[in-house]
Structure formats: structure tokens, C-alpha cells
Write a protein that holds these residues in place. Structure first.
Motif, PDB file in Angstrom:
ATOM      1  N   GLY A 138      13.112  35.162  45.846  1.00 54.84           N
ATOM      2  CA  GLY A 138      14.166  35.868  46.557  1.00 54.84           C
ATOM      3  C   GLY A 138      14.526  37.190  45.910  1.00 54.84           C
ATOM      4  O   GLY A 138      15.584  37.755  46.168  1.00 54.84           O
ATOM      5  N   ILE A 139      13.630  37.701  45.056  1.00 56.64           N
ATOM      6  CA  ILE A 139      13.822  39.001  44.417  1.00 56.64           C
ATOM      7  C   ILE A 139      12.748  39.954  44.930  1.00 56.64           C
ATOM      8  O   ILE A 139      11.550  39.655  44.842  1.00 56.64           O
ATOM      9  CB  ILE A 139      13.734  38.900  42.884  1.00 56.64           C
ATOM     10  CG1 ILE A 139      14.839  37.996  42.342  1.00 56.64           C
ATOM     11  CG2 ILE A 139      13.819  40.284  42.246  1.00 56.64           C
ATOM     12  CD1 ILE A 139      14.719  37.701  40.854  1.00 56.64           C
ATOM     13  N   ARG A 140      13.163  41.069  45.462  1.00 55.45           N
ATOM     14  CA  ARG A 140      12.238  42.074  45.977  1.00 55.45           C
ATOM     15  C   ARG A 140      11.896  43.068  44.860  1.00 55.45           C
ATOM     16  O   ARG A 140      12.805  43.678  44.277  1.00 55.45           O
ATOM     17  CB  ARG A 140      12.866  42.831  47.151  1.00 55.45           C
ATOM     18  CG  ARG A 140      12.083  44.056  47.625  1.00 55.45           C
ATOM     19  CD  ARG A 140      12.758  44.704  48.818  1.00 55.45           C
ATOM     20  NE  ARG A 140      12.687  43.844  49.986  1.00 55.45           N
ATOM     21  CZ  ARG A 140      11.766  43.963  50.949  1.00 55.45           C
ATOM     22  NH1 ARG A 140      10.851  44.920  50.877  1.00 55.45           N
ATOM     23  NH2 ARG A 140      11.762  43.141  51.985  1.00 55.45           N
ATOM     24  N   ALA A 141      10.618  43.223  44.557  1.00 52.52           N
ATOM     25  CA  ALA A 141      10.169  44.248  43.606  1.00 52.52           C
ATOM     26  C   ALA A 141       9.612  45.419  44.403  1.00 52.52           C
ATOM     27  O   ALA A 141       8.678  45.259  45.190  1.00 52.52           O
ATOM     28  CB  ALA A 141       9.104  43.679  42.672  1.00 52.52           C
ATOM     29  N   PHE A 142      10.205  46.599  44.203  1.00 51.89           N
ATOM     30  CA  PHE A 142       9.758  47.789  44.912  1.00 51.89           C
ATOM     31  C   PHE A 142       8.529  48.409  44.254  1.00 51.89           C
ATOM     32  O   PHE A 142       7.713  49.059  44.906  1.00 51.89           O
ATOM     33  CB  PHE A 142      10.866  48.841  44.928  1.00 51.89           C
ATOM     34  CG  PHE A 142      12.097  48.413  45.665  1.00 51.89           C
ATOM     35  CD1 PHE A 142      12.186  48.534  47.042  1.00 51.89           C
ATOM     36  CD2 PHE A 142      13.184  47.896  44.982  1.00 51.89           C
ATOM     37  CE1 PHE A 142      13.321  48.147  47.728  1.00 51.89           C
ATOM     38  CE2 PHE A 142      14.332  47.507  45.651  1.00 51.89           C
ATOM     39  CZ  PHE A 142      14.407  47.627  47.027  1.00 51.89           C
ATOM     40  N   GLY A 143       8.422  48.243  42.948  1.00 50.80           N
ATOM     41  CA  GLY A 143       7.343  48.859  42.190  1.00 50.80           C
ATOM     42  C   GLY A 143       7.675  48.820  40.713  1.00 50.80           C
ATOM     43  O   GLY A 143       8.688  48.241  40.304  1.00 50.80           O
ATOM     44  N   VAL A 144       6.819  49.433  39.921  1.00 52.10           N
ATOM     45  CA  VAL A 144       7.001  49.404  38.475  1.00 52.10           C
ATOM     46  C   VAL A 144       6.919  50.806  37.887  1.00 52.10           C
ATOM     47  O   VAL A 144       6.239  51.688  38.408  1.00 52.10           O
ATOM     48  CB  VAL A 144       5.951  48.501  37.787  1.00 52.10           C
ATOM     49  CG1 VAL A 144       6.194  47.037  38.103  1.00 52.10           C
ATOM     50  CG2 VAL A 144       4.529  48.910  38.180  1.00 52.10           C
ATOM     51  N   ALA A 145       7.632  50.983  36.798  1.00 53.77           N
ATOM     52  CA  ALA A 145       7.512  52.185  35.975  1.00 53.77           C
ATOM     53  C   ALA A 145       7.149  51.746  34.562  1.00 53.77           C
ATOM     54  O   ALA A 145       7.203  50.563  34.231  1.00 53.77           O
ATOM     55  CB  ALA A 145       8.812  52.977  35.966  1.00 53.77           C
ATOM     56  N   ASP A 146       6.771  52.696  33.745  1.00 55.83           N
ATOM     57  CA  ASP A 146       6.268  52.376  32.413  1.00 55.83           C
ATOM     58  C   ASP A 146       7.380  51.929  31.469  1.00 55.83           C
ATOM     59  O   ASP A 146       8.416  52.580  31.367  1.00 55.83           O
ATOM     60  CB  ASP A 146       5.582  53.599  31.790  1.00 55.83           C
ATOM     61  CG  ASP A 146       4.399  54.074  32.604  1.00 55.83           C
ATOM     62  OD1 ASP A 146       4.503  54.101  33.838  1.00 55.83           O
ATOM     63  OD2 ASP A 146       3.370  54.435  32.015  1.00 55.83           O
ATOM     64  N   ILE A 268      10.318  59.674  38.160  1.00 55.57           N
ATOM     65  CA  ILE A 268      11.008  60.235  36.991  1.00 55.57           C
ATOM     66  C   ILE A 268      10.772  59.364  35.760  1.00 55.57           C
ATOM     67  O   ILE A 268      10.429  59.860  34.679  1.00 55.57           O
ATOM     68  CB  ILE A 268      12.516  60.353  37.287  1.00 55.57           C
ATOM     69  CG1 ILE A 268      12.776  61.427  38.346  1.00 55.57           C
ATOM     70  CG2 ILE A 268      13.301  60.664  36.005  1.00 55.57           C
ATOM     71  CD1 ILE A 268      14.190  61.428  38.882  1.00 55.57           C
ATOM     72  N   HIS A 269      10.954  58.068  35.934  1.00 55.90           N
ATOM     73  CA  HIS A 269      10.820  57.116  34.832  1.00 55.90           C
ATOM     74  C   HIS A 269       9.406  57.155  34.252  1.00 55.90           C
ATOM     75  O   HIS A 269       9.222  57.237  33.032  1.00 55.90           O
ATOM     76  CB  HIS A 269      11.153  55.728  35.378  1.00 55.90           C
ATOM     77  CG  HIS A 269      11.277  54.661  34.353  1.00 55.90           C
ATOM     78  ND1 HIS A 269      12.009  53.517  34.560  1.00 55.90           N
ATOM     79  CD2 HIS A 269      10.747  54.514  33.110  1.00 55.90           C
ATOM     80  CE1 HIS A 269      11.943  52.736  33.497  1.00 55.90           C
ATOM     81  NE2 HIS A 269      11.163  53.318  32.610  1.00 55.90           N
ATOM     82  N   ARG A 270       8.400  57.126  35.119  1.00 54.38           N
ATOM     83  CA  ARG A 270       7.013  57.162  34.653  1.00 54.38           C
ATOM     84  C   ARG A 270       6.711  58.448  33.886  1.00 54.38           C
ATOM     85  O   ARG A 270       6.080  58.425  32.832  1.00 54.38           O
ATOM     86  CB  ARG A 270       6.049  57.044  35.833  1.00 54.38           C
ATOM     87  CG  ARG A 270       5.908  55.651  36.395  1.00 54.38           C
ATOM     88  CD  ARG A 270       4.867  55.611  37.508  1.00 54.38           C
ATOM     89  NE  ARG A 270       4.704  54.262  38.046  1.00 54.38           N
ATOM     90  CZ  ARG A 270       3.841  53.941  39.005  1.00 54.38           C
ATOM     91  NH1 ARG A 270       3.077  54.886  39.540  1.00 54.38           N
ATOM     92  NH2 ARG A 270       3.751  52.689  39.432  1.00 54.38           N
ATOM     93  N   GLY A 271       7.151  59.553  34.440  1.00 56.82           N
ATOM     94  CA  GLY A 271       6.842  60.838  33.811  1.00 56.82           C
ATOM     95  C   GLY A 271       7.430  60.957  32.421  1.00 56.82           C
ATOM     96  O   GLY A 271       6.760  61.400  31.479  1.00 56.82           O
TER      97      GLY A 271
END
Length: 337
Positions: A138-146, A268-271
Motif C-alpha cells: 500500500g506504499i506507492r514508490a514514484f522512483g529513486v534518487a541516489d 535535483i537529488h540525483r544531481g
């Protein structure tokens, strides 16, 4: 006089109703890094807040809780399941404690660089993993950052090859797969929650730890460490997650705004994190650490020691499906080049 009083009361009620209507949803957003613009998580969170509130005309009130204010990783994951926390950016260890297949990403020495890692996680493999997580938790993950390319630091000696790990006490995230990784290299592993890590290093509870440059800087871990080994054993992740019931309670336009603003936050987070990883040797040397680059030959030794043992453990916990899918996604990327 009565007319004026009634008019004022009606006007005040109208203004109040408008204010209530304008803020239809309160979104509590939790992360663990410090509340300053040098922290990738916080810079990304502020961008998300501004973006979402702007696109929804403040119908979504984003409230950011940095520095583990709402609890450690497992606590935030529980809050995301229950819906008491609407959004969280959490690292791999606590995620795999809630959704075991995420532990497949602890497979050591699997990605060559950020380009490969991002391509795999933004492609079919990542999409399938996130969809399965949504269905199970029941948790939606939109994507990941580093969360940074993870390297070993310690206060005892330089580490250039696995033999140098023998006897070191290394802090790991609170998930068994990380214990398995460190012990496969000959060190002893001690799970310690993130907020307690600086104290554990300072008090000598552990000799060292493993993290990316961002986290080493953010928590000033370098103050209690003398050596860093740039072995890059795991490309670690922060997942951008939301309680699914909360997400489904948003209007279509609001969901679109959230999706778009998460994309901006992740970029932003990845960069920021990738820039720090690329300059790891310089940044950490400036903080007083003795930097040990790991040669390709010695990295092969690390891989040969750790990867089979960790893979065997992961397969024993979650089966062969997700490890095989990850292998296939990595191979598909390599076949392009």
C-alpha cells in the motif's frame, strides 16, 4: 447595525471556508538529512513543496519534517503503511525491512556507474519492482534518487583489499542483507539505526561504517574516522514514496502535480549526490580522511568475495525472480553499448 454585523459574520465565514477549501490535503513529508540546502534530500524536498503548492494553488499543504523528526527509517515506513505519514524519502535498508524484494538492490558490485544504475531503475525493472511494492504494502514508490555510492570508512587502518577488512567492526543498516555483505568480506557487522551512528563511531562501539559521500558529510561522520576505501560496493538508493490511499484521495490534476514535482525533486537529488560521489576523493581528503583508491584488480577480489555470498542470501530470502530480473536488466543495458 444588525445588518453590518450579519454582513461581517458572513464575510468572515466565507473567508474561513475559502481557506479550508484551499488546503484540502495536508502532506507530511519525512526525510532524515539535515535542514539545509547542502543536503540533497532537503533541497529536493523544498523544491517539491514549492512545486506542489504552486501547481495546486495551495490545495496540498506540504509540511517537511527533516532530520528524522518523525522517527527513524522503519518508523517512517510504518507511518507510510498506516497513512499517518503521507510521504517519505527513505533509504534501502528500512525499505527492505518492510518490502523484502527491495533487498535485491543490495547486490554488491552490480552497477558500473550512475548511468547504468539510473537506466535500470528508471526502466522496466524499476517499474515492476515499484508496482509489486505498491500491491504488497500500500506504499506507492514514484522512483529513486541516489543515496550515494557506498564506500567503507574506519578508524583502524587503510583498506585496499578484502583481507584488510578482517576483524573490523563495521556499522550496517538495520536489515540482514547488509550484515551478510560485510561479513562476507571478513569483518563483523553491527546494525545501528542512522540517528545513532555518529555516537556509535565516537564511542568506539564500531570501528567503521559504509555510506556515500553525502551521508558522510551530512552527519559529519568524518570527524570520527581516519580512512576511507573507495570500493563502491553498492549503489544505494533513496525511494520517493507515498501512502497509496492518500494518493488515490487526490484529484487527477493533483496527482499529476505530485508526479511532476517528484520528477523535479529526484533530478535535483540525483544531481547533487552524484556530483559529490564523482569528487569523493577530493572532498573526503579535505575532511582529513586518508583516501585509498581500490584498483580494478582488488575490486574484482571484493566482488568475488561478496557477490556470491550476498546473492545466495538474497535468493534464500526472496527467491530467484528479482535477482534474475536485475541481472537481465544490467545485461540489457550492457548490450546497448
Amino acid at each position: 447595525m444588525l445588518y453590518k454585523t450579519l454582513f461581517a459574520t458572513t464575510a468572515a465565514a466565507t473567508v474561513l471556508a475559502g481557506a479550508v477549501q484551499a488546503q484540502e490535503h495536508v502532506l507530511k513529508y519525512a526525510h532524515f538529512q539535515s535542514a539545509d540546502m547542502s543536503s540533497p534530500k532537503h533541497a529536493a524536498a523544498l523544491a517539491f513543496e514549492s512545486c506542489v503548492e504552486g501547481k495546486t494553488s495551495d490545495a496540498i499543504d506540504v509540511q517537511i519534517f527533516p532530520a528524522s523528526q518523525l522517527g527513524d527509517g522503519p518508523t517512517v515506513m510504518e507511518g507510510l503503511e498506516l497513512g499517518t505519514i503521507q510521504m517519505g524519502v527513505v533509504h534501502d535498508g528500512p525499505i527492505s525491512g518492510t518490502y523484502q524484494p527491495f533487498s535485491v538492490l543490495a547486490m554488491p558490485y552490480i552497477f558500473d556507474d550512475q548511468a547504468m544504475a539510473w537506466s535500470v531503475m528508471d526502466g522496466e525493472f524499476g517499474d515492476a519492482l515499484f508496482e509489486d511494492m505498491r500491491e504488497q504494502t500500500g506504499i506507492r514508490a514514484f522512483g529513486v534518487a541516489d543515496n550515494g555510492v557506498r564506500n567503507f570508512t574506519n578508524s583502524v587502518r587503510p583498506v585496499a583489499e578484502p583481507a584488510d577488512m578482517e576483524g573490523l567492526k563495521i556499522r550496517v543498516q538495520t536489515a540482514p542483507v547488509w550484515v551478510n555483505l560485510v561479513e562476507s568480506l571478513g569483518a563483523s557487522a553491527t546494525p545501528v539505526p542512522w540517528p545513532e551512528l555518529p555516537g556509535a563511531l565516537q564511542q568506539g562501539v564500531v570501528d567503521g561504517q559504509e555510506n556515500g559521500v553525502t551521508n558522510i558529510l551530512n552527519a559529519s561522520l568524518y570527524q570520527h574516522q581516519d580512512y576511507v576505501s573507495l570500493d563502491g560496493h553498492v549503489f544505494s538508493w533513496h525511494a520517493y514514496m507515498m501512502n497509496e490511499d492518500f494518493y488515490q484521495g487526490l484529484s487527477g490534476d493533483q496527482q499529476t502535480a505530485v508526479n511532476q514535482c517528484v520528477d523535479i525533486a529526484i533530478t535535483i537529488h540525483r544531481g547533487m549526490t552524484a556530483a559529490q560521489d564523482a569528487n569523493a576523493a577530493t572532498i573526503l581528503a579535505e575532511r582529513g580522511l586518508e583516501v585509498t583508491p581500490v584498483s580494478p584488480e582488488n575490486k574484482d577480489k571484493f566482488r568475488e568475495a561478496a557477490q556470491p555470498a550476498v546473492r545466495e542470501y538474497i535468493v534464500g530470502e526472496i527467491g530467484e525472480d528479482w535477482p534474475n530480473r536485475l541481472d537481465e536488466a544490467v545485461q540489457a543495458y550492457r548490450d546497448q553499448y
